[in-house]
Enzyme design. Structure first.
Site, short mmCIF file in Angstrom:
data_model
loop_
_atom_site.label_atom_id
_atom_site.label_comp_id
_atom_site.label_asym_id
_atom_site.label_seq_id
_atom_site.Cartn_x
_atom_site.Cartn_y
_atom_site.Cartn_z
N LEU A 205 2.70 26.17 19.95
CA LEU A 205 1.62 27.01 19.46
C LEU A 205 0.28 26.27 19.55
CD1 LEU A 205 0.55 29.56 17.98
CD2 LEU A 205 1.16 28.42 15.82
N THR B 297 6.47 18.94 19.27
CA THR B 297 7.70 18.21 19.02
C THR B 297 8.75 18.57 20.07
OG1 THR B 297 7.23 18.23 16.64
CG2 THR B 297 9.49 17.73 17.30
N GLN C 147 2.93 0.34 -3.93
CA GLN C 147 2.31 -0.40 -5.02
C GLN C 147 3.36 -1.17 -5.83
OE1 GLN C 147 -0.91 -0.42 -5.10
NE2 GLN C 147 -1.27 -1.66 -6.92
N ILE C 148 4.49 -0.54 -6.08
CA ILE C 148 5.57 -1.19 -6.82
C ILE C 148 6.11 -2.39 -6.05
CG2 ILE C 148 7.97 -0.89 -7.61
CD1 ILE C 148 7.13 2.01 -8.40
N GLY D 170 4.40 -4.14 -4.06
CA GLY D 170 3.33 -5.13 -3.92
C GLY D 170 3.14 -5.55 -2.47
N GLU E 227 3.04 22.19 10.78
CA GLU E 227 3.35 23.59 10.43
C GLU E 227 2.40 24.15 9.40
OE1 GLU E 227 7.42 24.82 10.28
OE2 GLU E 227 8.09 23.04 11.35
#
Length: 379
Positions: A125, A158, A336-337, A339, A363
């Site tokens: 498309l 795709t 972030q966790i 690091g 989409e």
């Protein structure tokens, strides 16, 4: 609405989870680095019926529900978004367009090879100058005797280089407004039909994305898919189902971010104790888990309505919008966790962080989803 999963739902979910952890997890970074299409994994998924999940058994499909479909995509995306996108794009777009709009002859010709995974499908498309504004499409299809002749370029497609069957939208009546476009089936190897410009992407890197080019591409008259002038209308129907699949993709990525973060928070120690014992980490994980569950429920609601044959325009847009944005937020918190290790390709959250952005764009962007939702609210 009843979201109690049946024994069959749970069996399929667990089977796909085991497959993903055993067959996909060990090789995902290899494919991500090389950007090669994951053919060995695709062939194994084809053997499991994953290329025909939602289609009738008489065409070689697995005959499963959209609830099954959502669960399958979530489990694949928890491990690798690229593989999940392959299954989502193949089922929801090209194959489903032929399933919903094709003649019986077209279905009998194309669906068995698509459902078996013998052929992979592409759906075209978007163009270089028309993304959200599909009305700006410039690809044309002109009648010439017993043929249609197509010219134009589609982008961000795709399966453009690996697909054997493509559904392409083109302008057939330039002055007909919303009825100016029609859909066509084009087989790979057709003269004048080629691919170009394989994309070097941020994420989803083993999912094939490139341009499709038509240069005096001549196809038989019977390859018109659906009614002439109904291309845009049919495409919107296809996208309603496709957005459920992208929502499931986002949910899976968000769930993967939660699972990896919990595991890391239990193992990583700072100041003499696991970082999961610190309130700052706990609050991030609480937010992540809550959002992932909310996205999952929105997606299940849309899937259940789809299974009931009801309109899902608003619900699929809501699920896709929320799940996509949730995956981005969750992956950011996960990095972030982790690091400094969150920036390393040796840890899984770095890839999730890159992959999930597609869910806010493909989409229909998040902004387009909000327009769709608002339009329904004021209807």
């Amino acid at each position: 609405m009843d979201f109690n999963l049946t024994e069959d739902h749970l069996m399929i979910r667990d089977m796909v989870r085991e497959f993903a952890e055993k067959e996909i997890a060990p090789v995902i970074m290899e494919y991500d680095e090389s950007q090669e299409f994951h053919w060995p994994i695709a062939k194994k998924l084809a053997e499991l019926g994953m290329f025909g999940i939602i289609f009738d058994e008489k065409y070689g499909g697995a005959g499963m529900s959209y609830i099954h479909y959502v669960l399958i995509l979530e489990e694949l995306a928890r491990v690798d978004g690229s593989v999940a996108l392959t299954i989502a794009a193949h089922n929801s777009l090209c194959t489903n367009h032929i399933n919903l709009c094709g003649t019986e002859d077209q279905k009998l010709k194309y669906l068995p090879q698509l459902c078996s995974g013998e052929s992979i499908g592409a759906w075209a498309l978007t163009e270089p100058g028309s993304g959200s504004d599909a009305g700006g499409m410039r690809t044309t299809a002109v009648e010439d005797g017993e043929s249609w002749v197509l010219n134009g370029t589609k982008t961000f497609i795709t399966h453009a280089t690996v697909g054997k069957i493509s559904v392409v939208l083109a302008v057939t009546d330039p002055d007909a407004g919303s009825k100016k476009a029609s859909a066509f089936i084009i087989e790979s190897g057709t003269p004048g039909f080629s691919y170009a410009g394989k994309e070097n992407k941020l994420g989803m890197r083993s999912s094939d994305t490139a341009q499709l080019v038509m240069e005096d591409c001549r196809i038989p008259r019977e390859n018109l898919l659906g009614q002439r002038g109904q291309g845009f209308v049919d495409a919107l129907r296809i996208l309603d189902g496709g957005r459920i699949s992208i929502a499931a993709l986002g949910v899976g990525l968000a769930q993967g971010a939660v699972a990896h973060s919990i595991k890391y928070a239990k193992e990583r120690e700072q100041f003499g104790k696991p970082i999961g014992s610190f309130q700052a980490i706990q609050w991030m994980l609480a937010d992540m888990a809550t959002e992932a569950d909310a996205a999952h429920l929105l997606t299940l609601k849309a899937a259940q309505l789809k299974d009931q044959g009801r309109e899902v325009n608003k619900e699929s847009a809501m699920a896709k919008y929320y799940a996509g944005e949730c995956s981005v937020r969750n992956s950011s918190k996960a990095v972030q966790i982790f690091g400094g290790y969150g920036m390393s390709k040796d840890y899984p959250v770095e890839k999730i962080y890159r992959d999930c952005k597609l869910c806010t764009i493909g989409e229909g962007t998040s902004e387009i989803q909000k327009l769709v939702i608002a339009r329904k609210l004021f209807a």
